[in-house]
Design a protein around this motif. Sequence first.
Motif, short mmCIF file in Angstrom:
data_model
loop_
_atom_site.label_atom_id
_atom_site.label_comp_id
_atom_site.label_asym_id
_atom_site.label_seq_id
_atom_site.Cartn_x
_atom_site.Cartn_y
_atom_site.Cartn_z
N GLY A 1 0.84 -1.20 0.00
CA GLY A 1 0.00 0.00 0.00
C GLY A 1 0.87 1.25 0.00
O GLY A 1 2.03 1.22 0.42
N GLN A 2 0.33 2.33 -0.46
CA GLN A 2 1.09 3.58 -0.54
C GLN A 2 0.84 4.48 0.66
O GLN A 2 1.45 5.53 0.77
CB GLN A 2 0.74 4.33 -1.82
N ASP A 3 -0.03 4.08 1.58
CA ASP A 3 -0.41 4.98 2.66
C ASP A 3 0.73 5.28 3.63
O ASP A 3 0.94 6.43 3.99
CB ASP A 3 -1.64 4.48 3.41
N VAL A 4 1.50 4.29 4.06
CA VAL A 4 2.55 4.56 5.05
C VAL A 4 3.66 5.43 4.46
O VAL A 4 4.01 6.45 5.06
CB VAL A 4 3.09 3.24 5.65
N PRO A 5 4.24 5.09 3.29
CA PRO A 5 5.23 6.01 2.74
C PRO A 5 4.64 7.39 2.46
O PRO A 5 5.31 8.40 2.66
CB PRO A 5 5.69 5.33 1.44
N GLY A 6 3.40 7.44 2.03
CA GLY A 6 2.76 8.73 1.76
C GLY A 6 2.64 9.59 3.00
O GLY A 6 2.87 10.81 2.94
#
Length: 173
Positions: free
Chosen positions: A46-51
């Motif tokens: 998912g892209q949420d944590v790096p985002g």
Amino acid sequence: MVDEHEEGDTVTVVVWIAEGTWAACVDAARAHAPQDAEVVLLHVSGQDVPGVAHGAFAGLLGRGHRERDPGTRVEHLAAGSARQLLDAAADRLGRPCTRVERSGHTEREVVAAAEDADLLVLARDGDRTRLGPRSLGPATRFVVDHAPCPVLLVWPEPAPGADTLPPPPPRQR
């Protein structure tokens, strides 16, 4: 077991590799995929944590020092973890396979990866103490509802007994 469609056509089995449930999915693929099937091990980050890390750095610490952005480090750590998980899954599978890493909205990436598949293997990831719809997390529910191919849904551990079924709804007149 999935059978070949026509002579010469190869069956493609996509196995969704996710932390905590991947071993059961690989075992199911070993048991149900034809020996000559093309097995694709799929991991989606998912892209949420790096985002969030990128956003926090930009918002709190300012711009201009990209080399210190923790989001980039989080992305690299996630990619390394995905590769390790895919390697472990391939070892457990014990036969030739393709490893695919994707990132984005997990549920949409899984559905897109299964577009040309003959079978998608995934595991329950919600409340696994009882039978029922809550045994599927939101992303898994989305994939089950939108998969463009047959789905093999497995329990990552022995399934709970039938005594865990919720009571039937009251009769309406």
